[in-house]
Design a protein around this motif. Structure first.
Motif, PDB file in Angstrom:
ATOM      1  N   ARG A   1       0.825  -1.202   0.000  1.00 13.02           N
ATOM      2  CA  ARG A   1       0.000   0.000   0.000  1.00 13.02           C
ATOM      3  C   ARG A   1       0.863   1.258   0.000  1.00 13.02           C
ATOM      4  NH1 ARG A   1      -4.193  -1.748   4.864  1.00 13.02           N
ATOM      5  NH2 ARG A   1      -5.485  -3.169   3.636  1.00 13.02           N
ATOM      6  N   THR A   2       0.290   2.343  -0.510  1.00 13.48           N
ATOM      7  CA  THR A   2       0.926   3.649  -0.464  1.00 13.48           C
ATOM      8  C   THR A   2       0.155   4.518   0.520  1.00 13.48           C
ATOM      9  OG1 THR A   2       1.626   3.490  -2.765  1.00 13.48           O
ATOM     10  CG2 THR A   2       1.592   5.681  -1.787  1.00 13.48           C
ATOM     11  N   TYR A   3       0.848   5.035   1.505  1.00 10.92           N
ATOM     12  CA  TYR A   3       0.220   5.866   2.524  1.00 10.92           C
ATOM     13  C   TYR A   3       0.715   7.305   2.431  1.00 10.92           C
ATOM     14  CZ  TYR A   3      -1.407   1.628   4.904  1.00 10.92           C
ATOM     15  OH  TYR A   3      -2.028   0.458   5.217  1.00 10.92           O
ATOM     16  N   GLU A   4      -0.099   8.213   2.941  1.00 12.14           N
ATOM     17  CA  GLU A   4       0.302   9.605   3.073  1.00 12.14           C
ATOM     18  C   GLU A   4       0.198   9.998   4.533  1.00 12.14           C
ATOM     19  OE1 GLU A   4      -1.484  13.863   1.640  1.00 12.14           O
ATOM     20  OE2 GLU A   4      -0.856  12.467   0.064  1.00 12.14           O
ATOM     21  N   THR A   5       1.257  10.625   5.057  1.00  8.82           N
ATOM     22  CA  THR A   5       1.235  11.030   6.458  1.00  8.82           C
ATOM     23  C   THR A   5       0.216  12.146   6.680  1.00  8.82           C
ATOM     24  OG1 THR A   5       2.960  12.717   6.198  1.00  8.82           O
ATOM     25  CG2 THR A   5       3.679  10.450   6.688  1.00  8.82           C
ATOM     26  N   GLU A   6      -0.116  12.368   7.940  1.00  8.36           N
ATOM     27  CA  GLU A   6      -1.061  13.437   8.266  1.00  8.36           C
ATOM     28  C   GLU A   6      -0.504  14.784   7.848  1.00  8.36           C
ATOM     29  OE1 GLU A   6      -3.539  15.123  12.147  1.00  8.36           O
ATOM     30  OE2 GLU A   6      -2.379  13.275  12.281  1.00  8.36           O
ATOM     31  N   GLY A   7       0.802  14.969   8.022  1.00 10.28           N
ATOM     32  CA  GLY A   7       1.465  16.178   7.552  1.00 10.28           C
ATOM     33  C   GLY A   7       1.198  17.393   8.409  1.00 10.28           C
ATOM     34  N   VAL A   8       1.655  18.542   7.922  1.00 12.85           N
ATOM     35  CA  VAL A   8       1.442  19.818   8.601  1.00 12.85           C
ATOM     36  C   VAL A   8       0.977  20.841   7.571  1.00 12.85           C
ATOM     37  CG1 VAL A   8       3.227  19.358  10.325  1.00 12.85           C
ATOM     38  CG2 VAL A   8       3.799  20.617   8.262  1.00 12.85           C
ATOM     39  N   THR A   9       0.370  21.903   8.050  1.00 13.67           N
ATOM     40  CA  THR A   9      -0.044  23.000   7.177  1.00 13.67           C
ATOM     41  C   THR A   9       0.691  24.258   7.610  1.00 13.67           C
ATOM     42  OG1 THR A   9      -2.238  22.022   6.844  1.00 13.67           O
ATOM     43  CG2 THR A   9      -1.984  24.360   6.326  1.00 13.67           C
ATOM     44  N   LEU A  10       1.432  24.838   6.696  1.00 16.37           N
ATOM     45  CA  LEU A  10       2.189  26.052   6.959  1.00 16.37           C
ATOM     46  C   LEU A  10       1.474  27.227   6.307  1.00 16.37           C
ATOM     47  CD1 LEU A  10       5.784  24.685   6.229  1.00 16.37           C
ATOM     48  CD2 LEU A  10       4.597  24.792   8.427  1.00 16.37           C
ATOM     49  N   THR A  11       1.270  28.274   7.051  1.00 14.92           N
ATOM     50  CA  THR A  11       0.561  29.443   6.531  1.00 14.92           C
ATOM     51  C   THR A  11       1.397  30.700   6.705  1.00 14.92           C
ATOM     52  OG1 THR A  11      -0.533  29.849   8.660  1.00 14.92           O
ATOM     53  CG2 THR A  11      -1.675  28.422   7.078  1.00 14.92           C
ATOM     54  N   GLY A  12       1.075  31.697   5.901  1.00 16.76           N
ATOM     55  CA  GLY A  12       1.712  33.004   6.033  1.00 16.76           C
ATOM     56  C   GLY A  12       3.221  32.944   5.966  1.00 16.76           C
ATOM     57  N   ASP A  13       3.869  33.593   6.915  1.00 15.91           N
ATOM     58  CA  ASP A  13       5.328  33.679   6.942  1.00 15.91           C
ATOM     59  C   ASP A  13       5.988  32.339   7.273  1.00 15.91           C
ATOM     60  OD1 ASP A  13       5.101  36.341   6.343  1.00 15.91           O
ATOM     61  OD2 ASP A  13       5.291  37.024   8.439  1.00 15.91           O
ATOM     62  N   GLU A  14       5.209  31.372   7.756  1.00 17.98           N
ATOM     63  CA  GLU A  14       5.767  30.051   8.055  1.00 17.98           C
ATOM     64  C   GLU A  14       6.022  29.225   6.796  1.00 17.98           C
ATOM     65  OE1 GLU A  14       2.696  28.427  10.512  1.00 17.98           O
ATOM     66  OE2 GLU A  14       3.823  28.794  12.369  1.00 17.98           O
ATOM     67  N   ASN A  15       5.301  29.559   5.726  1.00 20.85           N
ATOM     68  CA  ASN A  15       5.356  28.744   4.507  1.00 20.85           C
ATOM     69  C   ASN A  15       6.570  29.120   3.666  1.00 20.85           C
ATOM     70  OD1 ASN A  15       4.717  26.918   2.542  1.00 20.85           O
ATOM     71  ND2 ASN A  15       2.934  28.011   1.763  1.00 20.85           N
ATOM     72  N   THR A  16       7.717  28.680   4.139  1.00 19.71           N
ATOM     73  CA  THR A  16       9.004  28.951   3.500  1.00 19.71           C
ATOM     74  C   THR A  16       9.806  27.652   3.467  1.00 19.71           C
ATOM     75  OG1 THR A  16      10.074  29.459   5.602  1.00 19.71           O
ATOM     76  CG2 THR A  16       9.004  31.305   4.430  1.00 19.71           C
ATOM     77  N   PRO A  17      10.882  27.607   2.678  1.00 14.98           N
ATOM     78  CA  PRO A  17      11.742  26.421   2.726  1.00 14.98           C
ATOM     79  C   PRO A  17      12.241  26.132   4.134  1.00 14.98           C
ATOM     80  CG  PRO A  17      12.310  27.762   0.819  1.00 14.98           C
ATOM     81  CD  PRO A  17      11.324  28.557   1.624  1.00 14.98           C
ATOM     82  N   GLU A  18      12.544  27.191   4.876  1.00 18.28           N
ATOM     83  CA  GLU A  18      13.001  26.998   6.250  1.00 18.28           C
ATOM     84  C   GLU A  18      11.890  26.426   7.129  1.00 18.28           C
ATOM     85  OE1 GLU A  18      15.467  29.805   4.090  1.00 18.28           O
ATOM     86  OE2 GLU A  18      13.306  29.798   4.498  1.00 18.28           O
ATOM     87  N   GLY A  19      10.652  26.858   6.856  1.00 17.43           N
ATOM     88  CA  GLY A  19       9.518  26.325   7.598  1.00 17.43           C
ATOM     89  C   GLY A  19       9.312  24.847   7.334  1.00 17.43           C
ATOM     90  N   VAL A  20       9.466  24.450   6.071  1.00 16.26           N
ATOM     91  CA  VAL A  20       9.363  23.029   5.729  1.00 16.26           C
ATOM     92  C   VAL A  20      10.458  22.238   6.425  1.00 16.26           C
ATOM     93  CG1 VAL A  20       9.501  21.350   3.854  1.00 16.26           C
ATOM     94  CG2 VAL A  20       8.253  23.492   3.508  1.00 16.26           C
ATOM     95  N   ALA A  21      11.681  22.797   6.413  1.00 19.11           N
ATOM     96  CA  ALA A  21      12.808  22.102   7.048  1.00 19.11           C
ATOM     97  C   ALA A  21      12.578  21.922   8.546  1.00 19.11           C
ATOM     98  CB  ALA A  21      14.096  22.880   6.798  1.00 19.11           C
ATOM     99  N   SER A  22      12.083  22.951   9.204  1.00 19.61           N
ATOM    100  CA  SER A  22      11.904  22.868  10.651  1.00 19.61           C
ATOM    101  C   SER A  22      10.746  21.937  11.024  1.00 19.61           C
ATOM    102  CB  SER A  22      11.646  24.263  11.237  1.00 19.61           C
ATOM    103  OG  SER A  22      10.449  24.810  10.720  1.00 19.61           O
ATOM    104  N   ALA A  23       9.799  21.768  10.117  1.00 19.17           N
ATOM    105  CA  ALA A  23       8.647  20.898  10.393  1.00 19.17           C
ATOM    106  C   ALA A  23       8.804  19.507   9.790  1.00 19.17           C
ATOM    107  CB  ALA A  23       7.375  21.550   9.848  1.00 19.17           C
TER     108      ALA A  23
END
Length: 235
Positions: free
Chosen positions: A175-197
């Motif tokens: 099976r192929t699964y997808e994690t619950e993940g996170v949602t980044l908004t505003g100033d959080e939605n940056t490459p650095e934000g993805v890296a930290s999360a």
């Protein structure tokens, strides 16, 4: 099978002889193993032509017949090389991974006409593996140990949209699964934000199996609305 005209002639001969096609097993395949850096693109293309285009050619020729008779059972053949990777098989792995995508779409498109589409991911001792496996393992991995799984997939009461791993009498669903993940908004939605999360993005807790591409779109939109305090009426 990569010759579309030849495939159409083959299917026409089957129809002339029996008048219907109930089961299609796409099992033709070749190898042209080399590391990607040393591989000629002609060898990459040839493997994709046989495995992917070949499967599409034969399935496409049988598809209107199965739709007309409101019945069909189709199996595509994948491989652990495509689903998990194998050194020196970029061409083979890419073609075999494509079977999952083809199955997922044909499952959706064939459902209303009672066409069920599955994928077999077999491992067996063959001429291609004669020099790679211990003699005792070759006896255990006889191709006929896979056959019961294949026959179930193409049976009248068989499933649809299943990737069945098979070998040596062992059977498992892949099976192929997808994690619950996170949602980044505003100033959080940056490459650095993805890296930290990233640890949370890849956390397997709450992961789920999605049933189609639109399910992912809906999930992301609802997550974004919730994060921004919006009431999104998806319907």
């Amino acid at each position: 099978v990569s010759d579309e005209a030849g495939v159409k002639d083959m299917v026409a001969q089957v129809m002339d002889a029996w008048g219907r096609i109930d089961i299609l097993v796409n099992n033709a395949g070749i190898l042209r193993d080399k590391t990607f850096s040393k591989m000629e693109m002609s060898d990459f293309r040839k493997v994709v032509d046989v495995h992917l285009i070949g499967s599409a050619n034969v399935t496409h020729a049988c598809w209107p017949i199965m739709r007309e008779q409101k019945y069909g059972r189709i199996v595509l053949t994948s491989s652990a090389s495509g689903l998990y990777g194998n050194f020196g098989q970029s061409n083979y792995g890419a073609a075999k991974a494509a079977m999952m995508g083809l199955m997922n779409v044909l499952h959706l498109e064939g459902a209303r006409d009672n066409i069920r589409v599955n994928t077999l991911a077999p491992t067996a001792a063959t001429r291609m593996t004669a020099d790679l496996l211990p003699e005792q393992a070759q006896a255990l991995l006889a191709p006929e140990t896979i056959t019961p799984g294949l026959l179930y997939l193409v049976s009248e009461d068989g499933p649809s949209r299943v990737i069945l791993g098979a070998g040596a009498g062992s059977f498992a669903q892949i099976r192929t699964y997808e994690t619950e993940g996170v949602t980044l908004t505003g100033d959080e939605n940056t490459p650095e934000g993805v890296a930290s999360a990233f640890d949370k993005i890849t956390d397997a807790g709450g992961q789920q199996e999605l049933t189609d591409a639109f399910s992912q779109t809906k999930k992301y939109a609802l997550n974004a609305a919730k994060a921004q305090g919006l009431d999104l009426d998806w319907g």
